[in-house]
Motif scaffolding. Sequence first.
Motif, mmCIF file in Angstrom:
data_model
loop_
_atom_site.group_PDB
_atom_site.id
_atom_site.type_symbol
_atom_site.label_atom_id
_atom_site.label_comp_id
_atom_site.label_asym_id
_atom_site.label_seq_id
_atom_site.Cartn_x
_atom_site.Cartn_y
_atom_site.Cartn_z
ATOM 1 N N MET A 30 3.868 4.010 -4.772
ATOM 2 C CA MET A 30 3.172 3.921 -3.483
ATOM 3 C C MET A 30 2.604 5.263 -3.028
ATOM 4 S SD MET A 30 3.247 0.833 -2.272
ATOM 5 C CE MET A 30 4.119 -0.693 -2.524
ATOM 6 N N ARG B 4 -5.156 5.310 -0.682
ATOM 7 C CA ARG B 4 -4.939 4.353 0.407
ATOM 8 C C ARG B 4 -5.768 3.084 0.220
ATOM 9 N NH1 ARG B 4 -4.374 6.773 6.406
ATOM 10 N NH2 ARG B 4 -6.431 5.860 6.499
ATOM 11 N N LEU C 58 -4.087 0.342 -1.723
ATOM 12 C CA LEU C 58 -2.887 -0.278 -1.178
ATOM 13 C C LEU C 58 -3.227 -1.588 -0.484
ATOM 14 C CD1 LEU C 58 -1.140 2.838 0.374
ATOM 15 C CD2 LEU C 58 -0.515 1.671 -1.725
ATOM 16 N N ILE D 164 3.787 0.970 2.869
ATOM 17 C CA ILE D 164 2.327 0.930 3.008
ATOM 18 C C ILE D 164 1.915 1.216 4.450
ATOM 19 C CG2 ILE D 164 0.296 -0.577 2.921
ATOM 20 C CD1 ILE D 164 1.504 -1.857 0.425
#
Length: 199
Positions: free
Chosen positions: A84, A89, A92, A141
Amino acid sequence: MNKSESKYFNTALRMNEALIALLETKDLEYITVKEICHQAGVNRSTFYLHYETIADLVNETLEMIHRRFLSYFPQQEEDVLGNMSSREREELVLVTREYLLPYLRFIKDNKKVYRAAFRNPSSMQAYAQYRELKQHILGPILERFEIPAAHRPYYIAYYVEGIAAIIKEWLQQGCTDEVEMIADIIESCVRPRGGSHGK
């Protein structure tokens, strides 16, 4: 495992499955030891050899379901979830296909368990299997997207309830639609892709 351990395990498994079968048609508070024993094909003394109360059987059944659930994830957790912190970004999503497919296969293979869980949410901890989803996927996230900590439980509730609603509908249809189709629907609800349904 020796013969007596094996016999003990098989009897316990029969009682776990008996409880799940009964929960499909009745609320937990109305289920009796007598009914569990009848469904499992054992006598009351055998029940009390294994458990003090029905609550003990419920706890054991939930633990069995959880172990079965984890067995659907053959890879290491890091492989399933990806790294992660090192992902961009934009890459995600709040629910990943790598997580969804084994999760949905588990539900399809254990329809009775999930129907019982939705029928008896408090006794079967209907959302217990979302613990990993919340802890390992949604939480990290949301943190990466700098969602304030106080706001995260609300975001998580929105996603979990939405996924639960899709799964409940799928169960009502007997899980006849393919796992991949349900994964596509959940993914498109989480991150709409405009015209790519059923791709």
